[in-house]
Design a protein around this motif. Sequence first.
Motif, PDB file in Angstrom:
ATOM      1  N   LYS A 115      -7.701  -6.942  54.710  1.00  0.00           N
ATOM      2  CA  LYS A 115      -9.157  -7.117  54.784  1.00  0.00           C
ATOM      3  C   LYS A 115      -9.775  -7.988  56.185  1.00  0.00           C
TER       4      LYS A 115
ATOM      5  N   LYS B 217      -8.979  -3.164  40.858  1.00  0.00           N
ATOM      6  CA  LYS B 217     -10.168  -3.489  41.655  1.00  0.00           C
ATOM      7  C   LYS B 217     -10.755  -4.717  41.221  1.00  0.00           C
ATOM      8  N   GLU B 218     -10.979  -5.616  42.261  1.00  0.00           N
ATOM      9  CA  GLU B 218     -11.385  -6.970  42.174  1.00  0.00           C
ATOM     10  C   GLU B 218     -12.929  -7.051  41.572  1.00  0.00           C
ATOM     11  N   VAL B 219     -13.147  -7.780  40.476  1.00  0.00           N
ATOM     12  CA  VAL B 219     -14.416  -8.023  39.766  1.00  0.00           C
ATOM     13  C   VAL B 219     -14.929  -9.352  40.316  1.00  0.00           C
ATOM     14  N   ARG B 220     -16.294  -9.105  40.802  1.00  0.00           N
ATOM     15  CA  ARG B 220     -17.236 -10.559  41.148  1.00  0.00           C
ATOM     16  C   ARG B 220     -17.781 -11.062  40.113  1.00  0.00           C
ATOM     17  N   THR B 221     -17.853 -12.470  40.224  1.00  0.00           N
ATOM     18  CA  THR B 221     -18.541 -12.962  39.125  1.00  0.00           C
ATOM     19  C   THR B 221     -19.910 -13.486  39.780  1.00  0.00           C
ATOM     20  N   GLY B 222     -20.717 -14.144  39.371  1.00  0.00           N
ATOM     21  CA  GLY B 222     -22.174 -14.457  39.917  1.00  0.00           C
ATOM     22  C   GLY B 222     -21.910 -15.637  40.830  1.00  0.00           C
ATOM     23  N   LYS B 223     -20.943 -16.456  40.590  1.00  0.00           N
ATOM     24  CA  LYS B 223     -20.567 -17.570  41.706  1.00  0.00           C
ATOM     25  C   LYS B 223     -20.092 -17.085  42.787  1.00  0.00           C
ATOM     26  N   ASP B 224     -19.307 -15.679  42.669  1.00  0.00           N
ATOM     27  CA  ASP B 224     -18.728 -15.150  43.948  1.00  0.00           C
ATOM     28  C   ASP B 224     -19.878 -14.446  44.720  1.00  0.00           C
ATOM     29  N   TRP B 225     -20.613 -14.006  44.025  1.00  0.00           N
ATOM     30  CA  TRP B 225     -21.885 -13.517  44.958  1.00  0.00           C
ATOM     31  C   TRP B 225     -22.894 -14.378  45.376  1.00  0.00           C
TER      32      TRP B 225
ATOM     33  N   ILE C  30     -21.464 -17.387  46.447  1.00  0.00           N
ATOM     34  CA  ILE C  30     -20.774 -17.625  47.697  1.00  0.00           C
ATOM     35  C   ILE C  30     -20.708 -16.720  48.817  1.00  0.00           C
ATOM     36  N   LEU C  31     -20.729 -15.404  48.518  1.00  0.00           N
ATOM     37  CA  LEU C  31     -20.938 -14.338  49.703  1.00  0.00           C
ATOM     38  C   LEU C  31     -22.497 -14.384  50.471  1.00  0.00           C
TER      39      LEU C  31
END
Length: 163
Positions: free
Chosen positions: A4, A84-92, A94-95
């Motif tokens: 990536k 597949k990678e699952v994104r949490t609320g904190k990941d979003w 940070i994104l």
Amino acid sequence: MDRKKIKEDIVIYALLLAGCGALYFWLTPDQVAVNPNMVDQSAFTPRTFPNLLTGAMAAATALGLILSLLRFARLPKPDKTAEKEVRTGKDWIILFIPYIIYGIIIVYSVLFEKLGYIWATLLIPPVLMFLFGCRKWYLYLCVYGFSALMYVLFKYVLYVPLR
């Protein structure tokens, strides 16, 4: 490096190379005027330095693009069975932090224009420092001290009026 990151590097290098092309072939000739008699008198024109810098940047970008393409070609093929990678609320969150910071900088520029340097600088830096995770009070004091120093420098040394 992971797949990536190398793909992102390839896209960034390609965009930078396109930007260098636009700068060299379109923006510099459009913005930097050269009289025809300048070219006859000297090899150096007002476009020489910008074109030299653009060429150096394009060469470095092209080298980075080539190296990234070679790294990408040498990578092993990805495993299709991986989950597949699952994104949490904190990941979003940070994104989207870079976009939030960019929006706050735009708010700072609008406040700077409408309210002036003092109010904009009193309001926005603490918000940015909080988002960066700064919780030490003396660092906030350092930011305000530096801002006051810049105010004094611009107002009384450089004679640039700030509101």
